[in-house]
Design a protein around this motif. Sequence first.
Motif, PDB file in Angstrom:
ATOM      1  N   LEU A 102       0.842  -1.188   0.000  1.00  7.41           N
ATOM      2  CA  LEU A 102       0.000   0.000   0.000  1.00  7.41           C
ATOM      3  C   LEU A 102       0.880   1.242   0.000  1.00  7.41           C
ATOM      4  N   ALA A 117      -2.048  -0.018  -4.597  1.00  5.30           N
ATOM      5  CA  ALA A 117      -2.215  -1.142  -3.666  1.00  5.30           C
ATOM      6  C   ALA A 117      -2.140  -2.457  -4.431  1.00  5.30           C
ATOM      7  N   CYS A 149     -12.548   3.863  -0.029  1.00  6.58           N
ATOM      8  CA  CYS A 149     -11.835   2.813   0.708  1.00  6.58           C
ATOM      9  C   CYS A 149     -12.475   1.454   0.466  1.00  6.58           C
ATOM     10  N   SER A 153     -10.677  -1.834  -1.260  1.00  5.10           N
ATOM     11  CA  SER A 153     -10.598  -3.107  -0.532  1.00  5.10           C
ATOM     12  C   SER A 153     -11.359  -4.205  -1.278  1.00  5.10           C
ATOM     13  N   LEU A 158     -10.388  -7.938  -0.105  1.00  5.14           N
ATOM     14  CA  LEU A 158     -10.327  -7.934   1.362  1.00  5.14           C
ATOM     15  C   LEU A 158     -11.747  -7.882   1.915  1.00  5.14           C
ATOM     16  N   GLU A 165     -10.500  -3.174   8.657  1.00  2.00           N
ATOM     17  CA  GLU A 165      -9.230  -2.577   9.097  1.00  2.00           C
ATOM     18  C   GLU A 165      -8.608  -1.747   7.971  1.00  2.00           C
ATOM     19  N   PHE A 166      -8.638  -2.288   6.747  1.00  2.00           N
ATOM     20  CA  PHE A 166      -8.088  -1.561   5.611  1.00  2.00           C
ATOM     21  C   PHE A 166      -8.845  -0.253   5.382  1.00  2.00           C
ATOM     22  N   ASN A 167     -10.160  -0.320   5.494  1.00  2.00           N
ATOM     23  CA  ASN A 167     -10.985   0.873   5.279  1.00  2.00           C
ATOM     24  C   ASN A 167     -10.720   1.949   6.323  1.00  2.00           C
ATOM     25  N   LEU A 170      -6.594   3.325   5.509  1.00  2.00           N
ATOM     26  CA  LEU A 170      -6.294   4.135   4.327  1.00  2.00           C
ATOM     27  C   LEU A 170      -6.497   5.636   4.562  1.00  2.00           C
ATOM     28  N   LEU A 190       2.445  -4.550   4.044  1.00  2.97           N
ATOM     29  CA  LEU A 190       1.347  -4.352   4.975  1.00  2.97           C
ATOM     30  C   LEU A 190       0.845  -5.755   5.296  1.00  2.97           C
ATOM     31  N   LEU A 197      -4.192  -5.653  10.585  1.00  4.21           N
ATOM     32  CA  LEU A 197      -3.248  -5.159   9.589  1.00  4.21           C
ATOM     33  C   LEU A 197      -2.120  -4.432  10.315  1.00  4.21           C
TER      34      LEU A 197
END
Length: 370
Positions: A102, A117, A149, A153, A158, A165-167, A170, A190, A197
């Motif tokens: 990322l 990403a 986001c 993802s 994801l 978590e990614f959302n 970012l 990552l 994460l």
Amino acid sequence: MKLFEYMGKDLFSSYGITVPRGRMVTTPDEAAKVAQEIGGTVVVKSQILAGKRGKGGGIKFADNPEEAREATSQVLSMVLNGHKVEKVLVEEKIKIDKELYLAITVDGSAKKPVIIASIQGGMDIEEVPDEHIVKQHIDLPMGVPPFLCREISRRLGLTGQVGNEFNSLLPLLYKLFREKDAELVEINPLVISGDTLIAADSKVTIDDDALFRQKDIPYVEDRTNIEKQAHDLGLAFVELGGDIAVMANGAGMSMGSLDTLSHYGGKPANFLDAGGGTGMEGTVKAIELLLQTNPKVIFINIFGGITRCDDVANALIQVKKAREIPVPVVIRLVGTNEEEGVRIIKENGMEAYKVMQEAAAKAVEIANAN
């Protein structure tokens, strides 16, 4: 300005991005102390402003404080990619289920930030095919809203808690990017560790022209000794690690010289833009810098407009008279006072080329023969 990994991770942590527990140290005893505090297996990571540390042996694992002390001693004795290791990061070894990539950087063509990403992160990110890389430009007034986001993802595949978590991560990374005037923020890898994460590495580059606003970030000198000397002389110089020293007048001519040498199979030792109006004194200093790179051959490419060819020729002869030049010099002279410059070169037993390609090919031939 590039930041060391530990500095980037400190920034990540301050913005709420999860990083492994750890601390930067400069001695083996300090490393043993940190390993004792963390417990279990730790990672000893060399701190240099260059990549490929793992492949160069600059990352080691230790199962106890004594092993951490020994690993740190070994790493601190290393020179990796031309950089002397003077500090290490000792941190916990994390469980890795999957490595992602990322980054947020600036797309100069689009004049916008861009999110990059990939579901395939790690050491060989450069070799990941385009179809496995997600790129999304950021509209500055809008920023990174939740729907963007979720879209990224989704494209990465994801789901569940990891997707959530990614959302959350970012927007934090973009907030850091904007507030710290960054040119690049990168997490590679990552790590997916269970449902969490973790930023297992960091690469952060701050815009030099914005450093006056970033008083809380320590200044990091990332120039080599020769690059510092060139900067003090007002010359644009970057070491590249090859064996053909290069001097040209103008950034475009310098880049063209590097490309032409590479086309013929050569390895440029440096980028040196001696400037469009460099006189004899500046040219002498530039040639002295070239000699410090210990090249097999020197390639001088001059298209004289403001720069006079006879000044360049006289400077080269002046250096030759003051000290021995231990390697061949290939020079291309075209432009203002060309005839006089060529005459000076030839009178001193050298040849001056008119066509850049011919001169570059000759320089490569000499370098490859030595």
